[in-house]
Design a protein around this motif. Structure first.
Motif, PDB file in Angstrom:
ATOM      1  N   ILE A 107     -18.191 -59.283  54.776  1.00 14.11           N
ATOM      2  CA  ILE A 107     -18.865 -59.048  53.503  1.00 14.11           C
ATOM      3  C   ILE A 107     -18.586 -57.596  53.129  1.00 14.11           C
ATOM      4  O   ILE A 107     -18.202 -56.780  53.976  1.00 14.11           O
ATOM      5  CB  ILE A 107     -20.379 -59.331  53.586  1.00 14.11           C
ATOM      6  N   VAL A 140     -20.991 -60.099  45.150  1.00 13.68           N
ATOM      7  CA  VAL A 140     -21.650 -61.385  44.943  1.00 13.68           C
ATOM      8  C   VAL A 140     -20.899 -62.229  43.917  1.00 13.68           C
ATOM      9  O   VAL A 140     -20.468 -61.727  42.872  1.00 13.68           O
ATOM     10  CB  VAL A 140     -23.108 -61.175  44.471  1.00 13.68           C
ATOM     11  N   GLN A 175     -23.985 -66.041  45.633  1.00 14.95           N
ATOM     12  CA  GLN A 175     -23.436 -66.139  46.976  1.00 14.95           C
ATOM     13  C   GLN A 175     -22.733 -64.835  47.334  1.00 14.95           C
ATOM     14  O   GLN A 175     -21.990 -64.279  46.514  1.00 14.95           O
ATOM     15  CB  GLN A 175     -22.428 -67.282  47.071  1.00 14.95           C
ATOM     16  N   VAL A 176     -22.967 -64.354  48.534  1.00 13.16           N
ATOM     17  CA  VAL A 176     -22.265 -63.167  49.014  1.00 13.16           C
ATOM     18  C   VAL A 176     -20.846 -63.568  49.379  1.00 13.16           C
ATOM     19  O   VAL A 176     -20.637 -64.494  50.173  1.00 13.16           O
ATOM     20  CB  VAL A 176     -22.989 -62.551  50.223  1.00 13.16           C
ATOM     21  N   ARG A 214     -17.300 -63.642  51.092  1.00 11.88           N
ATOM     22  CA  ARG A 214     -16.705 -63.326  52.376  1.00 11.88           C
ATOM     23  C   ARG A 214     -15.192 -63.203  52.192  1.00 11.88           C
ATOM     24  O   ARG A 214     -14.566 -64.133  51.681  1.00 11.88           O
ATOM     25  CB  ARG A 214     -17.042 -64.401  53.410  1.00 11.88           C
ATOM     26  N   GLU A 246     -20.937 -66.879  62.909  1.00  7.67           N
ATOM     27  CA  GLU A 246     -21.533 -67.914  62.072  1.00  7.67           C
ATOM     28  C   GLU A 246     -21.240 -69.296  62.647  1.00  7.67           C
ATOM     29  O   GLU A 246     -20.446 -69.452  63.580  1.00  7.67           O
ATOM     30  CB  GLU A 246     -20.991 -67.800  60.650  1.00  7.67           C
ATOM     31  N   LEU A 304     -30.400 -65.424  46.988  1.00  8.46           N
ATOM     32  CA  LEU A 304     -29.452 -65.593  48.086  1.00  8.46           C
ATOM     33  C   LEU A 304     -29.962 -66.590  49.119  1.00  8.46           C
ATOM     34  O   LEU A 304     -31.174 -66.755  49.305  1.00  8.46           O
ATOM     35  CB  LEU A 304     -29.199 -64.249  48.769  1.00  8.46           C
ATOM     36  N   ARG A 356     -29.092 -66.915  55.061  1.00  9.20           N
ATOM     37  CA  ARG A 356     -28.012 -66.319  55.832  1.00  9.20           C
ATOM     38  C   ARG A 356     -27.408 -65.134  55.090  1.00  9.20           C
ATOM     39  O   ARG A 356     -27.214 -64.058  55.659  1.00  9.20           O
ATOM     40  CB  ARG A 356     -26.945 -67.364  56.138  1.00  9.20           C
ATOM     41  N   ASP A 357     -27.092 -65.313  53.802  1.00 12.28           N
ATOM     42  CA  ASP A 357     -26.512 -64.215  53.037  1.00 12.28           C
ATOM     43  C   ASP A 357     -27.467 -63.028  52.975  1.00 12.28           C
ATOM     44  O   ASP A 357     -27.052 -61.870  53.108  1.00 12.28           O
ATOM     45  CB  ASP A 357     -26.176 -64.677  51.613  1.00 12.28           C
TER      46      ASP A 357
END
Length: 331
Positions: A47, A56, A64-65, A67, A88, A141, A144-145
């Motif tokens: 991230i 984002v 959503q963040v 990746r 993850e 979010l 997890r994010d």
């Protein structure tokens, strides 16, 4: 069981659903000392933060963040090695990188440093995503994010303020994939700091005690909060802080939930307390104002219909506790 202002002395249901907590991330601490293989793995992702803002996708919708692969061209602006956050589901390693050395065209420091930064920045290598102030998207979010960003932000904040050894003053360097700093001069080890803070829902009958700090937006009030001092229990900190800020005595105190709060490096420990007195005398060195609000007024504020009280910021533990107090949701 004795009731505490509608909380019933019981833990609120789903306490770990508070923002920034409870995603079940495997932090894989045993792998922090040997992450070279993970850095080379094609499945590893990172991230990205810029001046504390996460990158984002769709911040106004299903936020959503993003990746990125570790070899993405936008990451050439990163001045430090990636920080390893964990593993993850599926076994992919997740890292965090900071590209604050990038200077977007037209970015204004006044907007970025404002209490509520609504400005957004777009990197030319990342046309589908935006850097957005975390407070603006934290409630949207996934758990997890939110946990990934809060962890990364707290670690980057710590590194920025702890570049020198607290024992001898010599420069320290990063080890353990971002989770430790060592001093070669005196041999000291330093670990990320988290400051314990109590935030308390203090009730008396049908009322809840709230206050505001100088400089807050008009109409913004929140639950009283303060740092836990050395040698002090959580319960004692609640009573002391409420007395210092509002001169209200507090009796029974019970823990409700906690929230990592990376602004900059705190752990908010939410508590419920029963006020033994009602008269308020504020300390102007601590807060600007404090007053009692009825349950009906808080409901009005949450619905956006109160004439001057704004609702607590969604995603903050104050909002979480107030909403559960209103709903009387207990185990």
């Amino acid at each position: 069981m004795r009731r505490i202002g509608g909380l019933g002395g019981k833990r609120v249901k789903l306490a770990e659903t508070v923002t920034f907590g409870g995603s079940g991330l495997d932090r894989a601490a045993a792998q922090r000392g040997e992450v070279d293989a993970l850095l080379r793995a094609v499945t590893s992702r990172t991230i990205v933060l810029w001046r504390g803002k996460p990158l984002v996708l769709d911040p106004d919708g299903d936020a959503q963040v993003l990746r990125l692969p570790l070899d993405h061209p936008a990451l050439h602006m990163a001045e430090e090695a990636p920080i390893f956050l964990g593993i993850e589901e599926g076994g992919a390693a997740i890292f965090a990188q900071d590209i604050s050395s990038w200077h977007p065209i037209g970015a204004e420091d006044a907007a970025i440093d404002a209490f509520a930064d609504r400005s957004r920045q777009q990197h030319p290598e990342l046309p589908d995503a935006l850097f957005v102030e975390l407070r603006m998207v934290m409630s949207a979010l996934s758990s997890r994010d939110a946990e990934l960003v809060a962890t990364a932000l707290a670690l980057f904040n710590w590194h920025r303020s702890h570049g020198f050894c607290a024992r001898c003053g010599a420069p320290s360097h990063v080890v353990q994939a971002g989770w430790q700093r060592n001093c070669d001069s005196c041999g000291a080890y330093h670990f990320p700091r988290t400051d314990p803070v109590v935030i308390m829902l203090i009730t008396r009958g049908n009322q809840v005690l709230m206050g505001r700090s100088p400089g807050w937006p008009e109409g913004m009030y929140s639950l009283l909060a303060g740092f836990v001092e050395p040698g002090e229990t959580i319960e004692a900190a609640v009573r002391r802080e409420v007395w210092e800020e509002a001169a209200v005595k507090v009796g029974v105190v019970q823990y409700v939930a906690s929230q990592p709060w990376a602004f900059p490096n705190s752990l908010m420990m939410g508590c419920a307390g029963e006020a033994l007195s009602e008269e308020i005398t504020i300390d102007p060195n601590e807060i600007e104002d404090a007053c009692w609000f009825s349950r009906e007024e808080i409901m009005q504020a949450f619905a956006g219909r109160h004439p001057h009280l704004k609702p607590a910021r969604e995603g903050a533990i104050a909002h979480f506790m107030l909403r559960n107090w209103l709903a009387d949701r207990m185990d």
